[in-house]
Write a protein that holds these residues in place. Structure first.
Motif, PDB file in Angstrom:
ATOM      1  N   LYS A  45      36.168  67.398  47.146  1.00  0.00           N
ATOM      2  CA  LYS A  45      36.705  68.174  48.259  1.00  0.00           C
ATOM      3  C   LYS A  45      38.229  68.287  48.236  1.00  0.00           C
ATOM      4  O   LYS A  45      38.795  69.041  49.022  1.00  0.00           O
ATOM      5  CB  LYS A  45      36.257  67.529  49.576  1.00  0.00           C
ATOM      6  CG  LYS A  45      34.807  67.806  49.874  1.00  0.00           C
ATOM      7  CD  LYS A  45      34.394  67.048  51.122  1.00  0.00           C
ATOM      8  CE  LYS A  45      32.890  66.998  51.218  1.00  0.00           C
ATOM      9  NZ  LYS A  45      32.431  65.805  51.949  1.00  0.00           N
ATOM     10  N   SER A  46      38.859  67.532  47.410  1.00  0.00           N
ATOM     11  CA  SER A  46      40.328  67.588  47.392  1.00  0.00           C
ATOM     12  C   SER A  46      40.794  69.001  47.044  1.00  0.00           C
ATOM     13  O   SER A  46      40.058  69.780  46.424  1.00  0.00           O
ATOM     14  CB  SER A  46      40.882  66.609  46.346  1.00  0.00           C
ATOM     15  OG  SER A  46      40.495  65.308  46.664  1.00  0.00           O
ATOM     16  N   SER A  47      42.039  69.252  47.408  1.00  0.00           N
ATOM     17  CA  SER A  47      42.536  70.621  47.243  1.00  0.00           C
ATOM     18  C   SER A  47      42.707  70.970  45.762  1.00  0.00           C
ATOM     19  O   SER A  47      42.917  70.102  44.915  1.00  0.00           O
ATOM     20  CB  SER A  47      43.888  70.754  47.933  1.00  0.00           C
ATOM     21  OG  SER A  47      44.842  70.032  47.185  1.00  0.00           O
ATOM     22  N   THR A  48      42.614  72.211  45.463  1.00  0.00           N
ATOM     23  CA  THR A  48      42.780  72.683  44.085  1.00  0.00           C
ATOM     24  C   THR A  48      44.141  72.291  43.541  1.00  0.00           C
ATOM     25  O   THR A  48      44.277  71.907  42.379  1.00  0.00           O
ATOM     26  CB  THR A  48      42.701  74.229  44.032  1.00  0.00           C
ATOM     27  OG1 THR A  48      42.062  74.685  45.209  1.00  0.00           O
ATOM     28  CG2 THR A  48      41.988  74.681  42.794  1.00  0.00           C
ATOM     29  N   ILE A  49      45.122  72.404  44.422  1.00  0.00           N
ATOM     30  CA  ILE A  49      46.476  72.089  43.953  1.00  0.00           C
ATOM     31  C   ILE A  49      46.585  70.628  43.576  1.00  0.00           C
ATOM     32  O   ILE A  49      47.119  70.263  42.532  1.00  0.00           O
ATOM     33  CB  ILE A  49      47.509  72.460  45.036  1.00  0.00           C
ATOM     34  CG1 ILE A  49      47.612  73.974  45.038  1.00  0.00           C
ATOM     35  CG2 ILE A  49      48.844  71.802  44.757  1.00  0.00           C
ATOM     36  CD1 ILE A  49      48.793  74.520  45.769  1.00  0.00           C
ATOM     37  N   LYS A  50      46.001  69.795  44.418  1.00  0.00           N
ATOM     38  CA  LYS A  50      46.068  68.367  44.102  1.00  0.00           C
ATOM     39  C   LYS A  50      45.338  68.095  42.787  1.00  0.00           C
ATOM     40  O   LYS A  50      45.816  67.340  41.942  1.00  0.00           O
ATOM     41  CB  LYS A  50      45.448  67.563  45.238  1.00  0.00           C
ATOM     42  CG  LYS A  50      45.627  66.059  45.027  1.00  0.00           C
ATOM     43  CD  LYS A  50      45.195  65.275  46.244  1.00  0.00           C
ATOM     44  CE  LYS A  50      45.163  63.787  45.923  1.00  0.00           C
ATOM     45  NZ  LYS A  50      44.634  63.004  47.039  1.00  0.00           N
ATOM     46  N   LYS A  51      44.168  68.704  42.637  1.00  0.00           N
ATOM     47  CA  LYS A  51      43.412  68.511  41.394  1.00  0.00           C
ATOM     48  C   LYS A  51      44.217  68.969  40.192  1.00  0.00           C
ATOM     49  O   LYS A  51      44.340  68.256  39.185  1.00  0.00           O
ATOM     50  CB  LYS A  51      42.094  69.292  41.441  1.00  0.00           C
ATOM     51  CG  LYS A  51      41.033  68.670  42.326  1.00  0.00           C
ATOM     52  CD  LYS A  51      39.772  69.530  42.252  1.00  0.00           C
ATOM     53  CE  LYS A  51      38.867  69.275  43.428  1.00  0.00           C
ATOM     54  NZ  LYS A  51      37.894  70.376  43.581  1.00  0.00           N
ATOM     55  N   SER A  52      44.778  70.165  40.314  1.00  0.00           N
ATOM     56  CA  SER A  52      45.469  70.667  39.127  1.00  0.00           C
ATOM     57  C   SER A  52      46.761  69.884  38.881  1.00  0.00           C
ATOM     58  O   SER A  52      47.164  69.686  37.737  1.00  0.00           O
ATOM     59  CB  SER A  52      45.746  72.164  39.244  1.00  0.00           C
ATOM     60  OG  SER A  52      46.700  72.372  40.251  1.00  0.00           O
TER      61      SER A  52
END
Lengths: 649, 680
Positions: A45-52
């Motif tokens: 569920k973490s944000s895409t930005i955090k993942k990337s």
């Protein structure tokens, strides 16, 4: 990017710290930890930005430090936890590209694939087979072998018989390997032998030749045995025979395990970190590798036999096995020692010695990703390798690149000058070195010109900024002596040009000059017997006035091209160098001054051996003038300093 | 002085005289063994285990004060044996003699020796020991006082002749110790001797003698200077002004120009002496108050002491008289006898300011060189060689060279250094042709004719010095000589030399067993091939060194790296000169040399060849290599013959797809043996 970070509350200054100091491994680790733990960790569920962001930090970290096996695995696990299984596989594949001999990564990769359970048996089997060839003989590879055995037991898609047979093949191979868990596998093999083999299937587990030796060559014979009344007893007897053979195998293997245990047991840190390894551990790797390499010379391995001159001899399996183990051990070693150039260098030379020239060069290229930029050994070795290959232009390009980066490092200049001399110096072959006279000398030697330019720009730079200390470039005065295509008069002129520069404070400058004069006396010196009178006068005047000594070299060179020097002129130079090196230079400490003195004395005494020859004609001549007095005074005066801590005490 | 315990002194080197004679004419040329290290103790000492233990400890720690103290205590205990036979007397003598020869500045032990000798052999014998002590330690106030006392007590003081002898002793003592800051006990002894004399020459005569002593002492800045001045002023009252002028020449000269009346002028003169002396004392006080220690011992000095000594000496050199400066140097060189720097300062001062006083200079040199300076400190020794050459004392110089070579018989490096200097000197003292010729004769003789010849030589050397050399020549010195010889052929040759002839000599010498282990020879050889730019010769030379040299790998690799550097600078020229098909051949040579140097130990081919040739093995099979490697790198455990091995190993670099053969073995018969070994 930074502003977005703030939005997502990962504004932790950990990343900022890292950006300022990208070579700090702990800061990388902190940064990853802080991102992973921010905002309740990282989940699907973490944000895409955090993942990337996290992905890109991992990628950069692993690009910077590809040896971090555990971070590759962590990265793959991250992808897995984010539901991205193919991403995880790609991470492993990338890891294996960088670290094809990493046991940890192979095991984790295989485990992942099995757990995903969406594989084809044959495809997976192939993966195990490739892994086996890379890390099968790793001392700690039992984890891998167990996984392999489990895999066969649970997933063999062919048949039960085939499963048994594959397991037999695996065990049969592994019991020859000197592994930490060697006895565990041996007992497995031993069980297999007692429980799984019978007259019915024995022909599959023994070769025709072995069957013949055991008297079972004939199929009928086996069948007969099977039906015989004492079949069980016969089988038992047969197995005892076979077992006896494998006991010998076990003992042989135990011996090797025992041998390498003394090295393996000293290897405490088998993972990468940027902190220094203790000396004992580095030494342990060295002696381990020595042990294995020396085995190559043993009569049974017989790789380098002095009788066979041909380099391309057919290697035996024993040799090739050893080579494979040595390569694996080097690769293992370099995971934790990648920052130490000497292990790359020794790997390089090992490969050269077994004629793997291309692989050897490749090692040096890999090395450049790891060892500090300022360490030049592997880079210079690569230049040598290219030269050996005749790739002069490639090596020249490399040198030019280094020079651009390390123009302040004199040790890069030597190969540069050598390469320029080889490729570009037109005066190179047209002259015969020292004896040359005439028109040619008008054109300055190219190498000399390069040295001149370099020194000049250093000196200009120094006078412009006042901060750079070019003194370590004094080795140029040593270098110049080794170029035979530079004529003696040019060399002398070169020394002259810098006699009042900062280099006059350098011991190297003076010892090089004096050596040059001594070794080239044939071309430089007058026959002093004819000039005894002038000689004595010069000595007296020069020692009284300092201005005169200043210009001594000039007066030598201003005379016609190959004008000889007299010994008394050398003495003047000596006095000058002596004064400078022992008194005027406050940057030298007492010990340095003391050593300089001794060095100069030695040189001077060598010069003086001859001076007297021309002054006293016979031993009866009691009157000795000049040099001996000077030597005496030097001995008495020079050793005295006020410094209580001087070496002289 | 941190390595003080291990110092060797000249006394530790072997008897030198033997060397200076032709062994063929000398009847006894056996080297005398040192008395200090008897192999076995005589049987009568067996009942004294304490003594023999102490003796053994001293033998092992010749510079340790504690060990010596223990031995001397045990030695003194022999005195309690009644009756004492000659054997013990001999041991007592030799032990004291040994200690005091080694460390002559132990005045306490001299005193003990004197009193023991008195008990053993009576007065005359003890006086002669005391007189010997003064020869060894002439600057000891204590010993002078003892000497004077014993003479005063045991001489007839009514006999004019004896008294004159005693006066001579005092006068000699004064020149040795009278200028020392704390010398008043000796002056007092002198004064009281004169005062108490009963010789009937009248009071005036006695006062005159006392006046002479006082007028000397009041001019010296001594600790007790003011007492002497007071006493002197008392004494002065016994004289009229005219009498004073008659007996005191200096006074007479000093006041000759004065216009004042005699008494005033005389008073002013002595007042000025007083003021000069007191100023002298005041100026020295700041050093004297910190002058410690002032006795000799076997422990290092504090930096503070060294600093004070040095400052004081500088002060005295600027302000003192010759006598004062010498006195101070002699005083400093008691506690600091092992500090070379003070000896050098002393010699520098003497040779600069009193070059004519050759006797004194020689005497100081002799003490420094032959007694006090350990064999590891040699600046003074080296400077003496140049000093002797400078003043033209060639005979002395020759024998000094030989003595030094003998000093350093235990230190090959220093021995060679001295010998090189000797050859350089010989080289300077004769013509080039004679030198080469004589060298050649000596070397030929040494190698029984098997030596390359460069000259048409005669049988006998021209120089007698060269003849002497043949008596001391050994393998290490002959190497030094060869180096000097061959350098003289090219490097130190003022004329143009024949390159190929000299190269031929180098080549011929390079296979000599002796020179394989001589660094200097290989450096010279390298320099020579470089100077004549003969690349082929250089390559041959380096490869010969790498495969047969008996030198440290460090040295061999250092020289090989110089070779690599040099080749790298001249690739095109080399390819052309040596007629190679391409420059790549030169790179190949360089690369293979690097490979040989930098490869892991298993692959260093010439290193291994070198070791196996050193081991005396001509065979170079891999088997030999491994045995050698095993020895050369102890931590590589590898027993070639015992290792059990699967001879049909499965390839670990291939997957197993078929049933393999049953394993076969090598050395499996040893396997069970090893199994036991592993099991335990």
């Amino acid at each position: 990017m930074m502003s977005e970070l703030e939005d997502y509350n990962i504004s932790d200054d950990k990343l900022l710290h890292l950006l300022k100091d990208p070579d700090s491994l702990p800061k990388w680790m902190d940064a990853i930890k802080s991102i992973e733990e921010s905002n309740d960790g990282i989940t699907k569920k973490s944000s895409t930005i955090k993942k990337s962001l996290l992905r890109s930090v991992y990628l950069s970290l692993l690009k910077r430090f590809p040896n971090l096996e555990n971070y590759w695995i962590r990265f793959a696990n991250l992808e897995l936890s984010l539901g991205n299984t193919s991403g995880a596989e790609i991470v492993f594949l990338n890891a294996l590209k960088m670290l094809p001999y990493s046991l940890k990564i192979w095991v984790e990769f295989l485990r992942l694939r099995i757990n995903l359970s969406n594989f084809e048996y044959s495809e997976m089997k192939n993966l195990f087979k490739s892994a086996e060839l890379k890390i099968g003989s790793h001392y700690h590879s039992s984890e891998f072998w167990e996984l392999y055995l489990d895999f066969e037991e649970n997933y063999n898609a062919v048949s039960k018989e085939n499963m048994k047979y594959e397991i037999f093949l695996i065990l049969r191979k592994v019991i020859e390997l000197p592994l930490h868990q060697y006895s565990y596998f041996y007992s497995k093999f031993s069980n297999f032998l007692s429980e799984e083999i019978n007259f019915k299937n024995i022909r599959a587990f023994l070769t025709q030749a072995d069957l013949a030796k055991l008297g079972l060559a004939n199929e009928e014979k086996v069948k007969a045995l099977m039906k015989a009344e004492d079949s069980a007893a016969q089988l038992k007897e047969l197995k005892v025979k076979v077992k006896k053979i494998f006991t010998d195998l076990y003992i042989s293997n135990a011996y090797e395990v025992f041998k390498i245990y003394q090295y393996e047991s000293k290897l405490k840190r088998q993972y990468f970190h940027t902190t220094a390894l203790p000396k004992q551990e580095l030494d342990a790797w060295d002696s381990y590798l020595n042990y294995l390499e020396i085995k190559l010379l043993a009569p049974d391995a017989a790789f380098f036999s002095s009788s066979s001159n041909s380099k391309k001899i057919n290697k035996t399996v024993i040799q090739n096995n050893l080579i494979q183990r040595i390569i694996l051990t080097h690769e293992r070693c370099l995971i934790s020692t990648a920052l130490y150039d000497r292990f790359w260098v020794r790997y390089f030379w090992f490969l050269i010695n077994i004629d793997h020239f291309a692989d050897a060069k490749n090692i040096l290229m890999r090395a450049s990703n790891y060892i500090p930029v300022s360490v030049l050994s592997t880079k210079l070795l690569l230049i040598d390798a290219e030269n050996y290959d005749g790739n002069y232009l490639t090596s020249r390009d490399m040198i030019m690149k280094f020079l651009a980066k390390f123009s302040k490092s004199p040790s890069v200049w030597k190969p540069f000058l050598d390469s320029e001399n080889l490729l570009l110096n037109s005066s190179n072959t047209s002259r015969t070195g020292s004896g040359s006279t005439g028109n040619e000398s008008q054109q300055k030697d190219y190498v000399l010109k390069l040295m001149d330019q370099s020194l000049q720009s250093l000196l200009d730079y120094k006078s412009a900024t006042g901060i750079n200390n070019p003194l370590n470039f004094d080795v140029f005065f040593q270098y110049v002596l080794s170029y035979d295509n530079i004529s003696v008069s040019e060399k002398l002129a070169f020394f002259k040009d810098y006699e009042s520069s900062i280099f006059k404070n350098s011991a190297t400058y003076w010892t090089s000059l004096l050596k040059f004069l001594v070794f080239n006396k044939d071309n430089l010196f007058v026959d002093t017997t004819t000039t005894t009178t002038t000689t004595t006068t010069t000595t007296t005047t020069t020692t009284t006035t300092e201005n005169e000594t200043e210009s001594s070299l000039k007066s030598i060179t201003s005379q016609k091209t190959e004008t000889p020097i007299s010994y008394s002129e050398i003495k003047v130079l000596f006095d000058q160098s002596y004064q400078i090196l022992t008194n005027e230079n406050p940057s030298n400490n007492a010990n340095q001054r003391y050593n300089n003195k001794l060095k100069l004395f030695h040189l001077f005494e060598n010069i003086i051996v001859n001076i007297q020859e021309n002054r006293i004609k016979a031993p009866e001549a009691k009157k000795i003038n000049g040099s001996i007095d000077e030597l005496f005074e030097m001995h008495v005066n020079s050793m005295l300093t006020d410094d209580i801590n001087s070496a002289f005490w | 002085m941190e390595d003080f315990e291990h110092w060797q002194f000249p006394v530790d080197s072997k008897n030198t005289k033997v060397l200076l004679q032709d062994p063929s004419t000398s009847t006894d040329n056996k080297e005398k063994s040192l008395p200090s290290v008897p192999k076995e103790y005589p049987s009568f000492l067996k009942d004294f285990p304490q003594w023999t233990t102490a003796r053994t400890r001293v033998n092992e720690n010749l510079n340790n004060i504690k060990c010596w103290e223990e031995l001397m205590k045990c030695t003194e205990n022999f005195l309690m044996i009644k009756p004492l036979n000659d054997n013990f007397k001999k041991v007592i003598h030799s032990t004291f003699n040994e200690l005091l020869t080694r460390f002559p500045l132990f005045f306490g032990y001299w005193k003990k020796f004197v009193s023991i000798e008195f008990q053993l052999n009576g007065l005359d014998a003890s006086i002669s020991i005391l007189s010997r002590s003064l020869d060894s330690f002439p600057n000891s106030i204590e010993l002078w006082i003892d000497y004077a006392s014993i003479l005063i007590t045991n001489n007839n003081l009514n006999d004019e002749e004896s008294v004159e002898k005693l006066r001579a002793v005092f006068r000699r003592g004064i020149t040795k110790v009278g200028w020392q800051f704390l010398s008043h006990p000796f002056w007092d002894k002198y004064i009281s001797f004169e005062t108490n004399l009963k010789l009937n020459n009248g009071t005036y005569d006695k006062n005159c003698r006392l006046y002479k002593i006082y007028s000397q002492v009041i001019k010296i800045p001594l600790h007790q200077y003011s007492r002497y001045l007071t006493e002197f002023n008392e004494l002065r009252k016994n004289f009229t002004s005219d009498q004073l002028l008659e007996i005191d020449e200096e006074l007479k000269i000093a006041i000759k120009e004065s216009t004042k009346d005699k008494r005033t002028a005389i008073n002013e003169y002595f007042a000025s002496i007083f003021s000069i002396t007191s100023q002298g004392v005041a100026a020295r006080w700041k050093y004297e108050s910190k002058f410690k220690p002032n006795y000799f011992n076997l422990v290092p000095l504090q930096h503070a002491s060294l600093e004070i000594f040095q400052q004081y000496l500088k002060f005295e050199e600027l302000n003192g008289t010759k006598q004062q400066i010498i006195t101070l140097y002699e005083r400093v060189l008691v506690p600091a006898a092992f500090y070379e720097k003070f000896w050098i300062m002393y010699i520098r001062w003497l040779t600069t300011n009193h070059a004519d006083d050759k006797e004194k200079i020689n005497e100081v040199y002799n003490r420094a060189i032959n007694i006090f300076l350990p064999l590891s400190k040699n600046h003074v020794r080296f400077s003496y060689l140049f000093y002797l050459e400078k003043i033209g004392e060639y005979d002395e110089l020759n024998s000094t060279f030989l003595i030094f070579i003998n000093f350093f018989s235990q230190s090959p490096e220093l021995k060679s250094a001295i010998f090189t200097k000797f050859l350089n000197f010989l080289r300077r003292s004769m013509s080039y042709e004679d030198y080469i010729n004589d060298m050649n004769i000596v070397l030929k003789k040494y190698f029984k004719g098997n030596f390359p010849s460069s000259t048409s030589n005669t049988e006998e050397t021209k120089s007698s010095n060269f003849k002497k050399l043949t008596y001391i020549l050994d393998d290490s010195l002959v190497c030094v000589m060869i180096n000097s010889y061959i350098n003289s052929l090219w490097l130190f040759n003022n004329k143009h030399y024949n390159k190929s002839q000299v190269l031929g000599i180098f080549v011929e010498l390079s296979i000599k067993e002796l020179l394989r282990s001589n660094e200097e020879f290989w450096v010279n050889y390298f320099n020579f091939t470089k100077a004549i730019q003969n690349y082929g010769a250089m390559k041959k030379m380096i490869h010969l060194l790498r495969t047969t040299g008996r030198l440290s790998p460090q040295f061999i690799n250092d020289l090989s790296n110089l070779y690599i550097d040099y080749f790298q600078s001249n690739i095109k020229k080399i390819a052309l000169d040596v007629k190679l098909p391409s420059t790549m051949e030169v790179h190949k040579e360089i690369f293979e040399m690097k490979q040989d140097i930098q490869s892991p130990i298993a692959f260093q081919k010439s290193h291994k060849l070198r070791i196996s040739s050193t081991e005396g093995n001509k065979s170079t099979t891999t088997d030999q290599f491994d045995k050698v490697l095993h020895r050369s790198n102890g931590n590589i455990g590898f027993e070639v013959d015992e290792r059990p091995l699967v001879s049909n190993q499965l390839p670990i670099y291939e997957n197993l797809i078929d049933t393999p053969n049953l394993p076969t073995f090598k050395n499996v018969e040893k396997a069970s043996l090893i199994a036991n070994q592993i099991g335990s």
